[in-house]
Design a protein around this motif. Structure first.
Motif, short mmCIF file in Angstrom:
data_model
loop_
_atom_site.label_atom_id
_atom_site.label_comp_id
_atom_site.label_asym_id
_atom_site.label_seq_id
_atom_site.Cartn_x
_atom_site.Cartn_y
_atom_site.Cartn_z
N ASN A 242 0.83 -1.16 -0.06
CA ASN A 242 0.15 0.08 0.02
C ASN A 242 0.96 1.17 -0.05
O ASN A 242 1.79 1.32 0.67
CB ASN A 242 -0.90 -0.01 1.16
N GLU A 244 0.24 4.20 1.11
CA GLU A 244 0.22 4.84 2.20
C GLU A 244 1.21 4.49 3.19
O GLU A 244 1.66 5.41 4.11
CB GLU A 244 -1.31 4.53 2.88
N LEU A 245 1.70 3.17 3.07
CA LEU A 245 2.84 2.94 3.98
C LEU A 245 4.02 3.70 3.77
O LEU A 245 4.76 4.00 4.77
CB LEU A 245 3.13 1.44 4.06
N GLU A 247 3.83 6.47 2.37
CA GLU A 247 3.44 8.05 2.62
C GLU A 247 3.49 8.35 3.87
O GLU A 247 3.93 9.50 4.74
CB GLU A 247 2.06 8.34 2.01
N ALA A 248 3.18 7.47 4.57
CA ALA A 248 3.26 7.61 6.30
C ALA A 248 4.73 7.82 6.77
O ALA A 248 4.94 8.47 7.55
CB ALA A 248 2.73 6.39 6.82
N SER A 249 5.52 7.06 6.17
CA SER A 249 6.84 7.29 6.48
C SER A 249 7.44 8.65 6.01
O SER A 249 8.20 9.28 6.98
CB SER A 249 7.64 6.11 5.75
N LYS A 262 14.03 1.43 5.07
CA LYS A 262 13.26 0.99 6.30
C LYS A 262 11.98 0.36 5.81
O LYS A 262 11.37 -0.29 6.76
CB LYS A 262 13.36 2.03 7.22
N ILE A 263 11.21 0.76 5.02
CA ILE A 263 9.70 0.50 4.70
C ILE A 263 9.78 -0.28 3.64
O ILE A 263 9.28 -1.74 3.54
CB ILE A 263 8.88 1.77 4.83
N PRO A 266 12.24 -3.85 3.04
CA PRO A 266 12.10 -4.88 4.15
C PRO A 266 10.48 -5.69 3.85
O PRO A 266 10.82 -6.97 3.74
CB PRO A 266 11.77 -4.23 5.33
N MET A 267 9.82 -4.77 3.04
CA MET A 267 8.28 -5.62 2.84
C MET A 267 8.53 -6.32 1.51
O MET A 267 7.84 -7.14 1.30
CB MET A 267 7.31 -4.52 2.78
N GLU A 348 0.86 -10.48 5.88
CA GLU A 348 0.09 -9.64 5.47
C GLU A 348 0.52 -8.20 5.15
O GLU A 348 1.21 -7.88 6.23
CB GLU A 348 -1.31 -9.17 6.54
N LEU B 54 1.78 15.64 0.78
CA LEU B 54 1.98 14.36 -0.07
C LEU B 54 1.73 14.71 -1.40
O LEU B 54 1.78 13.86 -2.44
CB LEU B 54 1.26 13.13 0.32
N PHE B 83 -4.07 7.45 8.42
CA PHE B 83 -4.43 7.19 7.03
C PHE B 83 -5.64 6.29 7.04
O PHE B 83 -5.99 5.54 8.02
CB PHE B 83 -3.25 6.54 6.12
N TRP B 89 3.06 -0.20 9.66
CA TRP B 89 4.00 -0.97 9.12
C TRP B 89 4.01 -2.32 9.29
O TRP B 89 4.29 -2.59 10.65
CB TRP B 89 5.41 -0.21 8.97
N HIS B 91 5.92 -4.91 9.05
CA HIS B 91 7.23 -5.71 9.53
C HIS B 91 7.78 -5.27 10.64
O HIS B 91 8.96 -5.73 11.24
CB HIS B 91 8.07 -5.46 8.03
N TYR B 100 9.16 4.88 15.44
CA TYR B 100 9.69 5.26 14.05
C TYR B 100 10.10 6.82 13.94
O TYR B 100 11.21 7.07 13.76
CB TYR B 100 8.80 4.74 12.83
#
Lengths: 349, 368
Positions: A242, A244-245, A247-249, A262-263, A266-267, A348, B54, B83, B89, B91, B100
């Motif tokens: 996603n 958004e993951l 964007e959140a970062s 970092k995001i 790893p995913m 997930e 964004l 959101f 996240w 992981h 974070y």
């Protein structure tokens, strides 16, 4: 909740499953048995299902200090005379070649001397299980360097196709640009070309670049289809992550490099591990392109191929070579197996 | 000058494309809870994405505390965001998720720990810090997202439909929770939703948006009772406002709204506003609870017409009666007095408390 199977369904299911498993395992098992067989066992019929650990010979004393050896002795019927000799070196050679038993010739003569007093009898010797493997590396003197070459070329291929392929995959997944669909399909078309077809023009190019007969040059060739495959696999994973993951970062204080490291990375790691397996296997198992693109620096797969292709009597040595070829691939797949599981829905996103 | 100022904000996705956000102007005071409400595609999410950085802006300016933020990167703006997908996240453990932003600020470890625990306490997830998001329910993940947003002590708190992925019951609980956290933190919040009951129950002020434009800014009561445009009257309220085509007629001193099937005497308070519309067509709107019914013939003040009840939808605390008036085949009446009325009953309808709204056909603005 999964549906419960009735007893009949279970039975049918088990039979089908067993059949499928046997279809795969029997040839493999046979192959492993061959790699542990000695020369005499190779000529036997029917073949054994499991490798034997011992060799039994029947020895009869003869005139002039000679001994007659029989193999496959069954109640005095149907046995075959193999050799009649009194030479220690001849015996030693015979035992090693025919029975894969490494034992000193004089020792054998001493043992057999018992038959002079006790009469003809059977002797059982322990087989040297790794005789074929040692012999393979002896017959094929460049097998050691070839193993090293194979590892190097595989690592190069993984490195090239993963770095380029995953970046391409990221771009396809995240950015809209002109020709995106065409590039996507184009990647697939690249994959359709048989590598062998690309090998000839590649050879010309690599000679010009001075990369002919180098592992880097070979890795370039293997990377061609794998960059495409890697970008396909990773782009589908990046699409699945996603946005958004990321964007959140960004909102919570990371720059794009930090976010990627970092995001995103790893995913996407399971997908990368899985595609690195494909790259590895291409590089590791290929023979035909290596045949065209190398001269002295051969890979292990090529060496094994040549060993099988040029021998008529030493199939067991080639089989041993193939087992050597399989082991690193098995180890590699075993290491990354959990990431492949993750890729198909273990985690997930 | 207000805390957050949005001036002439514009957004286009393509050079020649339509304006997704069209000349938006808005001032928000410190500590306010603002809700952007509108149907999907109205530009509300685009707007808060532009505030968070964004999304790039096409024109206009956004300032926080008098300082323009449009040329800053998202991480430099001091805003935090929740959101729609929670964006927790997968992981990382809950602790790492919340920590974070603080780790990126390179804060000392013990301070990070203290602040993470405080934020976790505020959302009641202290016990879950070691878990991974996959081991948690949607509501718990939502709480992690909230913790992460409050841990940075932001200047502005942005929420992009944060409750839309929760089940109905949890949504109502989280609503209260978010409002409580907002009050505790004393933060300034912007909340985006298309759910009007969410907007009504949480907002200090609601910004109703439609097609990239602000239709009305006001308190929940204002937008409901005193809708500024036809869109607001239609969008807010369940069931929505009933609309009728009407033409304004002047007879002597009185003004009448005449439509198919009704002839309504307009209350004196609207005479002045409607003076310019005499002889013109307008839209007349009456909220379901302001249509009164009476089984006896009742003419006189506020009388609208006679009608026959088609269906009845009991809701427990009240019932919704459905009838036809003129061309409107689906007039809904909210009643607490005649909750078990039988379909087919003939009734007289009248307007309660002069609560009738007229809208200009061209501008869709309220005539008042």
């Amino acid at each position: 909740m999964m549906d419960r199977l009735s007893a009949v369904q279970k039975c049918v299911f088990a039979i089908i499953l067993a059949g499928m498993v046997m279809l795969v395992t029997i040839p493999l098992l046979f192959f492993i048995t061959v790699s542990f067989s000695n020369a005499t066992e190779m000529t036997q019929f029917p073949k054994r299902m499991f490798p034997s650990g011992e060799v039994t010979v029947y020895v009869e004393p003869e005139e002039g200090g000679k001994y007659e050896l029989f193999y496959d002795y069954k109640d005095g019927n149907g046995y075959t005379s193999i050799i009649t000799t009194n030479s220690a070196s001849k015996l030693e050679k015979h035992f090693a070649r025919q029975y894969a038993v490494t034992i000193d010739g004089d020792e054998l003569l001493e043992e057999f001397a018992k038959t002079r007093t006790e009469g003809a009898r059977e002797f059982t010797f322990k087989k040297d299980m790794f005789y074929n493997f040692r012999q393979f590396f002896k017959i094929v003197p460049n097998a050691g360097p070839a193993l090293k070459n194979s590892i190097i070329v595989s690592l190069y291929t993984i490195l090239i196709s993963l770095s380029l392929g995953s970046l391409a995959g990221y771009a396809i997944a995240r950015y809209k640009f002109k020709g995106r669909e065409q590039i996507n399909v184009g990647l697939l078309i690249v994959r359709m070309f048989p590598t062998v077809g690309i090998s000839i023009p590649m050879a010309v190019m690599l000679i010009k670049m001075g990369l002919y007969d180098t592992m880097l040059g070979l890795a370039f060739l293997y990377s061609i289809p794998n960059i495409a495959l890697t970008s396909w696999i990773t782009s589908s994973i990046f699409i699945g992550i996603n946005k958004e993951l990321e964007e959140a970062s960004f909102v919570f204080g990371a720059n794009s490099v930090q976010t990627f490291m970092k995001i995103t990375l790893p995913m996407a790691f399971p997908a990368m591990a899985a595609s690195s397996m494909y790259s590895f296997l291409t590089a590791w198992n290929d023979t035909i392109s290596a045949l065209i693109l190398t001269n002295e620096n051969q890979t292990l797969a090529l060496v094994v191929y040549k060993a099988i292709g040029t021998t008529s009597s030493g199939i067991q040595y080639a089989a041993a070579g193939s087992i050597v070829l399989i082991i690193p691939a098995l180890v590699f797949t075993f290491i990354i197996r959990k990431y492949i599981g993750q890729m198909w829905g273990g985690v997930e996103l | 000058m207000s805390y957050l100022e949005i001036k002439n904000l514009q957004k286009k996705y393509t050079a020649n494309g339509p304006l997704i956000v069209n000349d938006m102007n808005l001032s928000i005071e410190k500590g306010e809870f603002i809700v952007f409400l509108g149907p999907s595609g109205c530009g509300k999410t685009t707007t808060i994405r532009m505030i968070s950085g964004l999304e790039e802006i096409t024109g206009g300016d956004i300032t926080i505390d008098g300082e323009s933020i449009v040329n800053k990167l998202p991480r430099e703006r001091g805003v935090s965001m929740i959101f729609q997908s929670y964006a927790v996240w997968p992981h990382m453990t809950v602790y790492d998720n919340i920590a974070y932003p603080l780790k990126l600020q390179k804060l000392p470890k013990d301070e990070i720990k203290r602040r993470v625990e405080k934020a976790a306490e505020a959302t009641e997830i202290q016990g879950l810090l070691k878990r991974y998001p996959a081991q948690m329910s949607g509501g718990q993940r939502q709480r992690v997202a909230v913790s992460r947003a409050i841990v940075v002590e932001p200047r502005l708190f942005l929420m992009d439909e944060p409750l839309s992925n929760l089940d109905a019951k949890l949504r109502v609980t989280m609503r209260t929770e978010l409002k409580r956290i907002h009050t505790q933190q004393g933060s300034t919040s912007i909340f985006v939703t298309h759910d009007q009951s969410e907007a009504m129950s949480m907002a200090d002020r609601i910004v109703v948006m439609y097609k990239g434009k602000i239709e009305q800014i006001g308190t929940p009561m204002e937008v409901y009772q005193d809708s500024a445009t036809r869109f607001v009257a239609e969008f807010i309220g369940t069931p929505p406002t009933n609309f009728f085509d009407a033409s304004i007629i002047k007879e002597g001193k009185e003004i009448y709204a005449k439509g198919e099937g009704f002839y309504y005497k307009v209350p004196a308070s609207l005479h002045q506003a409607l003076a310019d519309y005499v002889g013109k067509e307008v839209d007349m709107g009456i909220r379901p609870e302001y249509i009164g019914i009476s089984p006896q013939k009742k003419e006189g003040e506020g009388y609208l017409c006679d009608a026959e009840i088609d269906f009845i939808e009991p809701q427990g605390s009240h019932s919704i009666l459905i009838t036809r008036i003129g061309t409107n085949q689906n007039v809904k009446i909210h009643t607490v007095d005649y909750m078990d009325m039988k379909p087919g009953t003939k009734v007289s309808c009248y307007v309660k408390n002069e609560m009738v709204m007229f809208f200009d056909r061209e501008t869709t603005k309220r005539i008042k």
